[in-house]
Design a protein around this motif. Structure first.
Motif, PDB file in Angstrom:
ATOM      1  N   ARG A 122       0.835  -1.216   0.000  1.00 49.44           N
ATOM      2  CA  ARG A 122       0.000   0.000   0.000  1.00 49.44           C
ATOM      3  C   ARG A 122       0.865   1.260   0.000  1.00 49.44           C
ATOM      4  NH1 ARG A 122      -5.440  -0.694   1.800  1.00 49.44           N
ATOM      5  NH2 ARG A 122      -5.378   1.384   2.684  1.00 49.44           N
ATOM      6  N   GLU A 126       0.975   4.007  -3.073  1.00 52.10           N
ATOM      7  CA  GLU A 126       0.715   5.444  -2.911  1.00 52.10           C
ATOM      8  C   GLU A 126       1.798   6.274  -3.600  1.00 52.10           C
ATOM      9  OE1 GLU A 126       0.393   6.093   1.268  1.00 52.10           O
ATOM     10  OE2 GLU A 126      -1.563   5.069   1.440  1.00 52.10           O
ATOM     11  N   ASP A 129       1.292   5.917  -7.372  1.00 51.42           N
ATOM     12  CA  ASP A 129       0.154   6.722  -7.817  1.00 51.42           C
ATOM     13  C   ASP A 129       0.533   8.193  -7.928  1.00 51.42           C
ATOM     14  OD1 ASP A 129      -1.470   4.486  -7.933  1.00 51.42           O
ATOM     15  OD2 ASP A 129      -2.444   4.862  -5.997  1.00 51.42           O
TER      16      ASP A 129
END
Length: 209
Positions: A122, A126, A129
């Motif tokens: 995760r 992030e 992204d």
């Protein structure tokens, strides 16, 4: 009382961990996530117990590999963010990400499947992204792509382009480049060049995804 400082890994432990991650990465890339821990240990030339000392679960090992790949893409994106041509930078990043999906069978399985909610995955997602959005925003600001395209659009397009070419991967391994050009030309504000590469062979029938 203050927490004790975390001791750094010994150099031999670091080497063993890297050897293990490399062996697992190769095995998962070639055969997908069904490869057993025993097979990975054998490939790395270490005992199965050593694998679990470094990675308590197979999910932890998968997460370590996929985060390595994600951080590779983050570094690629950061470097391309300095390129003079924002359109070329975005297209080159998309190309690098699709090539990674093609070369590593486990990447998508892990990133969007078994280890998707792993904290390290995760965290890496992030960062990835943010890099995709930065490249997209730069291209938007320079007027080289549509103003309503977002970084998430780009992320989904990269996966879609990979999936489009994957049924013919064995016979036409570079077919994805045709669809990347088709998609990118549709995103551009300028006149588009011709599609690269030959079209799909008419005698080949694609299988459904």
């Amino acid at each position: 009382m203050a927490n004790a400082a975390v001791k750094p890994m010994r150099s031999d432990a670091v080497r063993t961990r890297r050897l293990l991650v490399n062996a697992a990465s190769e095995a998962f890339a070639e055969h997908g996530i069904e490869v057993s821990v025993s097979e990975i240990a054998e490939r790395a030339g270490i005992g199965k117990g050593t694998v679990f000392r470094h990675f308590p679960t197979k999910e932890d090992l998968l997460a370590a590999i996929v985060t390595d790949n994600m951080y590779f893409l983050v570094a690629t994106g950061d470097e391309l963010a300095e390129a003079q041509d924002p359109a070329h930078a975005l297209c080159a990043f998309m190309s690098a990400a699709i090539e990674l999906q093609i070369k590593d069978l486990a990447f998508c399985q892990v990133a969007h499947g078994v280890a998707r909610d792993h904290p390290e995955v995760r965290k890496a997602q992030e960062k990835l992204d943010a890099v995709v959005e930065a490249l997209t925003d730069r291209a938007r600001r320079h007027g080289v792509i549509r103003q309503d395209i977002t970084g998430q659009d780009i992320t989904l397009l990269m996966s879609g382009i990979y999936q489009t070419g994957s049924p013919l991967q064995a016979t036409q391994p570079h077919l994805w480049q045709r669809y990347l050009r088709l998609a990118f030309d549709g995103m551009q504000a300028a006149e588009a060049p011709a599609l690269p590469g030959p079209p799909p062979h008419t005698e080949t029938t694609a299988t459904p995804l």
